[in-house]
Design an enzyme around this catalytic site. Sequence first.
Site, PDB file in Angstrom:
ATOM      1  N   GLY A 163     -18.277  32.418 -31.380  1.00 12.72           N
ATOM      2  CA  GLY A 163     -17.169  32.620 -30.002  1.00 12.72           C
ATOM      3  C   GLY A 163     -17.916  32.161 -29.200  1.00 12.72           C
TER       4      GLY A 163
ATOM      5  CG  ASP B 240     -21.069  27.035 -34.549  1.00 10.25           C
ATOM      6  OD1 ASP B 240     -21.939  26.951 -35.243  1.00 10.25           O
ATOM      7  OD2 ASP B 240     -21.237  27.078 -32.993  1.00 10.25           O
ATOM      8  CG  ASN B 241     -21.817  23.557 -31.958  1.00 12.96           C
ATOM      9  OD1 ASN B 241     -21.545  23.817 -31.598  1.00 12.96           O
ATOM     10  ND2 ASN B 241     -23.080  23.317 -32.587  1.00 12.96           N
TER      11      ASN B 241
ATOM     12  NE  ARG C 238     -15.793  21.433 -24.671  1.00  9.99           N
ATOM     13  CZ  ARG C 238     -16.714  22.517 -25.467  1.00  9.99           C
ATOM     14  NH1 ARG C 238     -18.543  21.463 -25.526  1.00  9.99           N
ATOM     15  NH2 ARG C 238     -16.711  23.641 -26.318  1.00  9.99           N
TER      16      ARG C 238
ATOM     17  CE  LYS D 194     -20.044  23.622 -23.053  1.00 11.73           C
ATOM     18  NZ  LYS D 194     -20.461  22.785 -23.978  1.00 11.73           N
TER      19      LYS D 194
END
Length: 487
Positions: A86, A248-249, A172, A109
């Site tokens: 998460g 997750d990327n 972002r 971020k």
Amino acid sequence: MNFPFDNSYARLPEEFFSPAKPAGVAAPRLLLFNEALADQLGIERDGATDDELAQVFSGQRLVEGSQPLAQAYAGHQFGQFVPQLGDGRAILLGEVVNRQGRRFDLQLKGAGRTLFSRGGDGLAPIGPVLREFLVSEAMYALGVPTTRALAAVATGATVERERPLPGAILTRVAASHLRIGTVQLFAARGNRQALNTLVEYTLQRHYPDHPIDPTPAMTLLQAVCEQQARLVARWMALGFIHGVMNTDNMTLSGETIDYGPCAFMDQYDPQTRFSSIDHGGRYAYGNQPIIAQWNLARLAEALLPTETKPNASLEQAKAIIEQFMPRYEQLWLEAFNAKLGLAEVIEGDRQRLEHLHTLMQAGTADFTQTFRGLARWLQTEELAALPAGLQQQPELPAWLADWQQRLTRQGRTSTAVAQAMNRVNPYVIPRNHKVEAVLTAAEQGNLTPFKQMLAAVRRPYEEGPEQAEFSTPAPLTERVYQTFCGT
């Protein structure tokens, strides 16, 4: 200020996210603002001052329509599955829909802790924030699908890492932040209803025109495989090394995301890696296509529970994953042929390219300068146009003659071919030693070198005095051998 918010993700079931609130920031100060991108997003500023922008893009002032949240996902990290990750230091402000009807996420971020922080501080030092701003904008200019940077704000706080560093927050922009790990989260929980919802949502958001064949889950798998094949082929053609290709990327949209320990290769070597946490070279340059396929296989596994005919779907999923590598190799060869001025692929092209790579590796030739140098050689036939180590390879004259003969079959002049090559082979990339130098200066309060480099990488194919400073490889004393995530 007015943002055209329409937050579809916030309308999904509660297990998809956790409400979040950006942390308080005592002294926000605007470092960078991407005016052109703000215009593309349809964000109306109405003469907003830098202080007002800093308030908004540090999360201190929430614009009407924003619904801050942290997204939930899981993922394989260096091959090991983590059932819940998460957004541990990122907060989605919401989604904007621009005048052309395109939807984009706006995410902060480094905006503080969330439910998913797992003991982390949720903050970001200025270095990683500016690295992502610089490299993502460079990738956009190079034509690579990527997230982008809208703003960078200094927080005035100190972030503790190996040493105290100034804190910052990045805004972002992404087509979405849906990841392979998002699918994995619900598969690991056995939540079939959430999986079906996610598949339907992703297809509507990213692939609304993709033919449904034969089921939604397999349609999504096929679409994501195609996008990732195109993406990784572009990475390879530029010598880009992501550095942390965890599931997750990897986005379901096919955008490059998370510019942590990323880098561009200088000397050509398939085993090149820079990431300080990639001890075994899992994510080295030459491994990226294999890892992409491995990650997509994990996506296939996570999607299978949605299928009503598991055996038939398993066979179809296998077939889709097996098609990835041939498709990637086709796109890879097309991309490298374009770098060599070749408009189509014929028999023998792969062997010629592999031979060139062998010569480049043996001569420790700079990846980017080799292809720009070949374009110059076409017009001068002087070996001095090429990297020194490549010039010294005994087999180079024969390779050049074979390449020139292949080019003559196209019926274009050397000048036309060279011009075409220079449109796809950059003169400037974010070279690691220059990136580190401008980030160090920024940490010390001098943002001028960073802004100069940002201007240069935004025009990567132009040759001029402003670009020249950032075009050359590092001398031995300045080479960078490790890059860091900043978490």
